[in-house]
Design a protein around this motif. Structure first.
Motif, PDB file in Angstrom:
ATOM      1  N   ASN A   1     -17.194  36.166 -51.925  1.00  0.00           N
ATOM      2  CA  ASN A   1     -16.072  35.819 -52.798  1.00  0.00           C
ATOM      3  C   ASN A   1     -14.900  36.774 -52.592  1.00  0.00           C
ATOM      4  O   ASN A   1     -15.074  37.926 -52.175  1.00  0.00           O
ATOM      5  CB  ASN A   1     -16.511  35.860 -54.269  1.00  0.00           C
ATOM      6  CG  ASN A   1     -17.552  34.797 -54.578  1.00  0.00           C
ATOM      7  OD1 ASN A   1     -17.417  33.653 -54.154  1.00  0.00           O
ATOM      8  ND2 ASN A   1     -18.606  35.175 -55.297  1.00  0.00           N
ATOM      9  N   ALA A   2     -13.702  36.284 -52.923  1.00  0.00           N
ATOM     10  CA  ALA A   2     -12.500  37.108 -52.872  1.00  0.00           C
ATOM     11  C   ALA A   2     -12.652  38.262 -53.847  1.00  0.00           C
ATOM     12  O   ALA A   2     -13.294  38.123 -54.893  1.00  0.00           O
ATOM     13  CB  ALA A   2     -11.286  36.260 -53.220  1.00  0.00           C
ATOM     14  N   PRO A   3     -12.066  39.426 -53.486  1.00  0.00           N
ATOM     15  CA  PRO A   3     -11.214  39.688 -52.318  1.00  0.00           C
ATOM     16  C   PRO A   3     -11.952  40.308 -51.129  1.00  0.00           C
ATOM     17  O   PRO A   3     -11.333  40.977 -50.313  1.00  0.00           O
ATOM     18  CB  PRO A   3     -10.183  40.649 -52.886  1.00  0.00           C
ATOM     19  CG  PRO A   3     -10.960  41.457 -53.883  1.00  0.00           C
ATOM     20  CD  PRO A   3     -11.968  40.513 -54.485  1.00  0.00           C
ATOM     21  N   LEU A   4     -13.260  40.052 -50.999  1.00  0.00           N
ATOM     22  CA  LEU A   4     -14.015  40.538 -49.848  1.00  0.00           C
ATOM     23  C   LEU A   4     -13.914  39.519 -48.704  1.00  0.00           C
ATOM     24  O   LEU A   4     -13.972  38.305 -48.934  1.00  0.00           O
ATOM     25  CB  LEU A   4     -15.487  40.752 -50.215  1.00  0.00           C
ATOM     26  CG  LEU A   4     -16.423  41.174 -49.079  1.00  0.00           C
ATOM     27  CD1 LEU A   4     -16.023  42.529 -48.508  1.00  0.00           C
ATOM     28  CD2 LEU A   4     -17.880  41.194 -49.542  1.00  0.00           C
ATOM     29  N   ALA A   5     -13.783  40.009 -47.464  1.00  0.00           N
ATOM     30  CA  ALA A   5     -13.763  39.147 -46.282  1.00  0.00           C
ATOM     31  C   ALA A   5     -14.573  39.815 -45.182  1.00  0.00           C
ATOM     32  O   ALA A   5     -14.679  41.050 -45.117  1.00  0.00           O
ATOM     33  CB  ALA A   5     -12.343  38.870 -45.814  1.00  0.00           C
TER      34      ALA A   5
ATOM     35  N   LEU B   1     -26.468  38.082 -47.628  1.00  0.00           N
ATOM     36  CA  LEU B   1     -25.547  39.205 -47.528  1.00  0.00           C
ATOM     37  C   LEU B   1     -25.040  39.502 -48.927  1.00  0.00           C
ATOM     38  O   LEU B   1     -24.115  38.854 -49.421  1.00  0.00           O
ATOM     39  CB  LEU B   1     -24.386  38.869 -46.579  1.00  0.00           C
ATOM     40  CG  LEU B   1     -23.360  39.974 -46.337  1.00  0.00           C
ATOM     41  CD1 LEU B   1     -24.020  41.253 -45.849  1.00  0.00           C
ATOM     42  CD2 LEU B   1     -22.307  39.515 -45.337  1.00  0.00           C
ATOM     43  N   TYR B   2     -25.681  40.483 -49.561  1.00  0.00           N
ATOM     44  CA  TYR B   2     -25.348  40.806 -50.941  1.00  0.00           C
ATOM     45  C   TYR B   2     -24.265  41.880 -50.963  1.00  0.00           C
ATOM     46  O   TYR B   2     -24.550  43.084 -50.842  1.00  0.00           O
ATOM     47  CB  TYR B   2     -26.589  41.303 -51.680  1.00  0.00           C
ATOM     48  CG  TYR B   2     -27.657  40.246 -51.862  1.00  0.00           C
ATOM     49  CD1 TYR B   2     -27.493  39.229 -52.791  1.00  0.00           C
ATOM     50  CD2 TYR B   2     -28.824  40.277 -51.097  1.00  0.00           C
ATOM     51  CE1 TYR B   2     -28.479  38.261 -52.974  1.00  0.00           C
ATOM     52  CE2 TYR B   2     -29.811  39.319 -51.272  1.00  0.00           C
ATOM     53  CZ  TYR B   2     -29.627  38.312 -52.202  1.00  0.00           C
ATOM     54  OH  TYR B   2     -30.608  37.352 -52.374  1.00  0.00           O
ATOM     55  N   ALA B   3     -23.017  41.453 -51.106  1.00  0.00           N
ATOM     56  CA  ALA B   3     -21.911  42.409 -51.150  1.00  0.00           C
ATOM     57  C   ALA B   3     -20.764  41.806 -51.932  1.00  0.00           C
ATOM     58  O   ALA B   3     -20.535  40.592 -51.909  1.00  0.00           O
ATOM     59  CB  ALA B   3     -21.465  42.787 -49.751  1.00  0.00           C
ATOM     60  N   ARG B   4     -20.048  42.679 -52.618  1.00  0.00           N
ATOM     61  CA  ARG B   4     -18.879  42.293 -53.394  1.00  0.00           C
ATOM     62  C   ARG B   4     -17.831  43.388 -53.281  1.00  0.00           C
ATOM     63  O   ARG B   4     -18.142  44.531 -52.954  1.00  0.00           O
ATOM     64  CB  ARG B   4     -19.232  42.119 -54.896  1.00  0.00           C
ATOM     65  CG  ARG B   4     -20.251  41.053 -55.212  1.00  0.00           C
ATOM     66  CD  ARG B   4     -19.646  39.660 -55.109  1.00  0.00           C
ATOM     67  NE  ARG B   4     -20.598  38.653 -55.571  1.00  0.00           N
ATOM     68  CZ  ARG B   4     -21.548  38.115 -54.823  1.00  0.00           C
ATOM     69  NH1 ARG B   4     -21.686  38.502 -53.553  1.00  0.00           N
ATOM     70  NH2 ARG B   4     -22.378  37.210 -55.306  1.00  0.00           N
ATOM     71  N   ALA B   5     -16.576  43.054 -53.586  1.00  0.00           N
ATOM     72  CA  ALA B   5     -15.567  44.088 -53.781  1.00  0.00           C
ATOM     73  C   ALA B   5     -15.768  44.678 -55.166  1.00  0.00           C
ATOM     74  O   ALA B   5     -16.218  43.990 -56.101  1.00  0.00           O
ATOM     75  CB  ALA B   5     -14.175  43.501 -53.644  1.00  0.00           C
ATOM     76  N   SER B   6     -15.455  45.952 -55.294  1.00  0.00           N
ATOM     77  CA  SER B   6     -15.714  46.633 -56.570  1.00  0.00           C
ATOM     78  C   SER B   6     -14.825  46.123 -57.684  1.00  0.00           C
ATOM     79  O   SER B   6     -15.138  46.282 -58.863  1.00  0.00           O
ATOM     80  CB  SER B   6     -15.520  48.146 -56.403  1.00  0.00           C
ATOM     81  OG  SER B   6     -14.189  48.421 -55.997  1.00  0.00           O
ATOM     82  N   ASN B   7     -13.709  45.495 -57.344  1.00  0.00           N
ATOM     83  CA  ASN B   7     -12.848  44.874 -58.345  1.00  0.00           C
ATOM     84  C   ASN B   7     -12.226  43.621 -57.734  1.00  0.00           C
ATOM     85  O   ASN B   7     -12.397  43.342 -56.554  1.00  0.00           O
ATOM     86  CB  ASN B   7     -11.783  45.846 -58.855  1.00  0.00           C
ATOM     87  CG  ASN B   7     -10.879  46.356 -57.747  1.00  0.00           C
ATOM     88  OD1 ASN B   7     -10.190  45.578 -57.084  1.00  0.00           O
ATOM     89  ND2 ASN B   7     -10.888  47.681 -57.527  1.00  0.00           N
ATOM     90  N   ASN B   8     -11.530  42.866 -58.551  1.00  0.00           N
ATOM     91  CA  ASN B   8     -10.947  41.608 -58.095  1.00  0.00           C
ATOM     92  C   ASN B   8      -9.507  41.750 -57.638  1.00  0.00           C
ATOM     93  O   ASN B   8      -8.813  40.740 -57.476  1.00  0.00           O
ATOM     94  CB  ASN B   8     -11.027  40.567 -59.217  1.00  0.00           C
ATOM     95  CG  ASN B   8     -12.455  40.175 -59.542  1.00  0.00           C
ATOM     96  OD1 ASN B   8     -13.290  40.105 -58.638  1.00  0.00           O
ATOM     97  ND2 ASN B   8     -12.740  39.937 -60.831  1.00  0.00           N
ATOM     98  N   VAL B   9      -9.070  42.996 -57.410  1.00  0.00           N
ATOM     99  CA  VAL B   9      -7.674  43.244 -57.039  1.00  0.00           C
ATOM    100  C   VAL B   9      -7.565  43.744 -55.604  1.00  0.00           C
ATOM    101  O   VAL B   9      -6.791  43.215 -54.807  1.00  0.00           O
ATOM    102  CB  VAL B   9      -7.025  44.247 -58.012  1.00  0.00           C
ATOM    103  CG1 VAL B   9      -5.591  44.548 -57.579  1.00  0.00           C
ATOM    104  CG2 VAL B   9      -7.057  43.700 -59.434  1.00  0.00           C
ATOM    105  N   ASP B  10      -8.338  44.771 -55.270  1.00  0.00           N
ATOM    106  CA  ASP B  10      -8.193  45.417 -53.964  1.00  0.00           C
ATOM    107  C   ASP B  10      -9.008  44.679 -52.898  1.00  0.00           C
ATOM    108  O   ASP B  10     -10.231  44.545 -53.021  1.00  0.00           O
ATOM    109  CB  ASP B  10      -8.686  46.867 -54.048  1.00  0.00           C
ATOM    110  CG  ASP B  10      -7.878  47.693 -55.036  1.00  0.00           C
ATOM    111  OD1 ASP B  10      -6.653  47.465 -55.102  1.00  0.00           O
ATOM    112  OD2 ASP B  10      -8.474  48.536 -55.743  1.00  0.00           O
ATOM    113  N   PRO B  11      -8.340  44.193 -51.839  1.00  0.00           N
ATOM    114  CA  PRO B  11      -9.068  43.516 -50.749  1.00  0.00           C
ATOM    115  C   PRO B  11     -10.042  44.484 -50.074  1.00  0.00           C
ATOM    116  O   PRO B  11      -9.733  45.669 -49.890  1.00  0.00           O
ATOM    117  CB  PRO B  11      -7.963  43.090 -49.787  1.00  0.00           C
ATOM    118  CG  PRO B  11      -6.709  43.108 -50.594  1.00  0.00           C
ATOM    119  CD  PRO B  11      -6.888  44.202 -51.601  1.00  0.00           C
TER     120      PRO B  11
END
Length: 563
Positions: A486-490, A442-452
């Motif tokens: 990884n954070a902030p993705l859930a 599952l290749y996915a990340r949040a675009s930044n490390n701030v916004d969940p």
């Protein structure tokens, strides 16, 4: 001369008569004094007996009044124990009452005090005074001191539990090397709620929260639980790695093969209380098995609590039956044969929450999803086995508005192959609806490390019956991801069928008709339930010790009688 002799004889007779009169007077006086003394003594004795009766009645009145106050519990659970544990009445009947709680070590507090929540016994010492003056007594009359000792029974109240990290209507398999953790520097418990099935936890598995089983038992071998363990049936825990940091509560709806509700052995540790609806056995063999709090076993007069040598209960032990183990292994009080002690009720796990979906745009626009901002609707259909540089996956990074991916038209559900590229950087939350999901990566990340950011993968349950309906095309979710989330993705998984997790480094929640964790499963709990959907309906109520109440009177005796 003859006349002279007659005169002399007359004088001698008169002296004799006087002596007789004096003697008679003395005898009469003595008799009178004696009768008076006897009469006075009889009156004093009668008065003293009456005073003693009055003083005894006053002392018993003090006992009754103090008992009534201790039984008179307010709405907040507190009682009406008088300040400082002292109750005084100067009218009729007159008494002075002192209340003593047990010192949690087989004795009593050194000075009067109200009982604490942990108390198991309470002593009332009442001094009653006579109304009338009693010879030899003080100004308040004679006194009688009476002592009464009562059981003090623990009372448990319900505590709400937040949404669980894992909800399983049915649990499958054993948990081996499984880890369910929490984010660093957070205080949110990572709880597991299981409606049906047993919790078999071995080989160093751990849960950073509580485990609640509505219908089942728990068997722990070198398994740690950071919160409470609350089950409907029984608990067995063994091994130095088996630690329950909170309380162990077992309702005893079904007992084990040895007719016990809890068996702790081989260095298993419960740091809180043990409260069960049946017998308890604690054995060492080898090492010290320990309970840091109290042990309460409530079922019937045949219930036993056995605390063997080289084990330890730091607190009190209460049983509706018998207790084996002395002061060397029990740090607090021992209270066998406690009448009125109730077994804990079976835990409650919420009903299944049906999450429907319909591809009709009017239905979507009237749904909670639309209301919560999911207004970018994208449809996938046909073959949805994503591999290589599939444009449907890459397009996820371009969405800036909350998005619904309607993949219910995919012929074989959504399959995410291990070679899908690129790793998408999400700018918004996305919910996927499909008949099934398979993740090899599952290749996915949040675009930044701030916004969940949240990704919701939902297999709809369109039958509104509060039970998982795994039919009509609904399928499983299989997660075998080798890439870390990884954070902030859930991630949130929902299916009325089965969720299988076989990889580590997962963040989010699981809600499944059945759930299986395989040996490599590791999850970090992050609250990620879909907005607007309440998964805590009829939420489980967890019981904790909140206080105690007056039980039956154990003894009543007269200590002294000064009347």
């Amino acid at each position: 001369m003859f006349l002279t002799r007659l005169i002399q004889n007359g004088k001698d007779d008169r002296g004799s008569g006087l002596v007789a009169v004096i003697a008679l007077t003395l005898v009469t006086a003595i008799i009178g004094v004696t009768v008076g003394a006897v009469t006075v003594h009889s009156l004093q004795t009668t008065n003293g007996v009456a005073g003693s009766v009055e003083a005894r009645s006053a002392a018993l009145a003090g006992i009754a009044d103090a008992e009534l106050l201790l039984r008179d519990r307010a709405a907040d659970g507190t009682d009406s124990c008088p300040a400082g544990g002292i109750l005084t009445r100067t009218g009729t009947p007159a008494y002075e009452v002192e209340i003593f709680a047990d010192d949690l070590s087989e004795g009593w507090t050194s000075s009067p005090s109200c009982p604490a929540a942990e108390s198991t016994r309470v002593k009332i010492v009442s001094t009653g005074f006579a109304d009338r003056a009693t010879p030899g007594a003080g100004a308040r009359g004679g006194e009688v001191v009476i002592e009464a000792i009562y059981q003090y029974v623990p009372e448990y109240t319900e505590l709400e539990v937040i949404d669980p990290a894992v909800y399983a209507y049915q649990i499958e398999g054993d948990l081996k090397n499984f880890e369910l953790g929490i984010e660093p520097n957070t205080v949110i418990a990572s709880d597991i709620q299981i409606r049906n099935g047993n919790f078999i936890c071995t080989n160093g598995a751990s849960v950073a929260g509580s485990v609640v089983l509505a219908q089942g038992y728990a068997d722990l071998v070198n398994c740690s639980i950071s919160g409470n363990l609350y089950v409907s049936d029984y608990v067995r825990a063994s091994g130095s790695g088996s630690t329950i940091s909170g309380n162990l509560i077992a309702a005893g709806s079904v007992l084990d093969t040895s007719s016990r509700a809890a068996t702790l052995s081989s260095r298993a540790v419960v740091q809180g209380d043990v409260f069960v609806g049946g017998s308890v056995s604690m054995t060492a063999s080898p090492g010290t098995t320990r309970v840091g709090g109290n042990v309460t076993a409530a079922r019937n007069s045949s219930t036993t609590v056995s605390v063997a040598n080289s084990t330890r209960v730091d607190g009190n032990v209460l049983s509706t039956g018998t207790i084996t183990g002395g002061a060397s292994v029990i740090g607090g009080t021992r209270s066998p044969g406690v009448a009125g002690l109730q077994s804990p009720p079976p835990p409650l796990v919420p009903d299944w929450v049906d999450v429907p979906f319909n591809s009709d745009l009017a239905w979507i626009q009237n749904s909670t999803w639309w209301e919560r901002g999911f207004r970018n609707v994208v449809t996938w259909s046909g073959n949805c086995s994503l591999s290589g540089s599939d444009p449907r996956w890459g397009a996820l990074a371009s969405y800036t508005q909350r998005t619904i991916i309607d993949a219910t038209g995919c012929t074989n559900g959504v399959v995410h192959q291990s070679n899908v590229s690129p790793t998408v950087n999400l700018q918004t939350d996305i919910v996927f609806f499909s008949r099934s999901f398979t993740f090899n990566k599952l290749y996915a990340r949040a675009s930044n490390n701030v916004d969940p950011r949240r990704m919701y993968f939902i297999v709809p349950d369109n039958t509104a019956d509060k039970v998982p309906t795994c039919s009509g095309g609904a399928g499983d979710i299989y997660y075998n991801n080798e890439d870390d989330i990884n954070a902030p993705l859930a991630i949130f998984f929902y299916t009325p069928c089965k969720v299988t997790s076989d990889r580590n480094k997962m963040r989010g929640q699981i809600y499944g008709g059945s759930v299986e964790f395989r040996q490599q499963a590791q999850w970090t709990f992050v609250p990620s339930a879909p907005p607007g959907i309440d998964f805590s309906v009829d939420e489980n109520q967890e019981e904790v010790l909140s206080g105690s109440y007056m039980g039956e009177r154990l003894t009543l005796r007269e200590l002294s009688n000064g009347g």
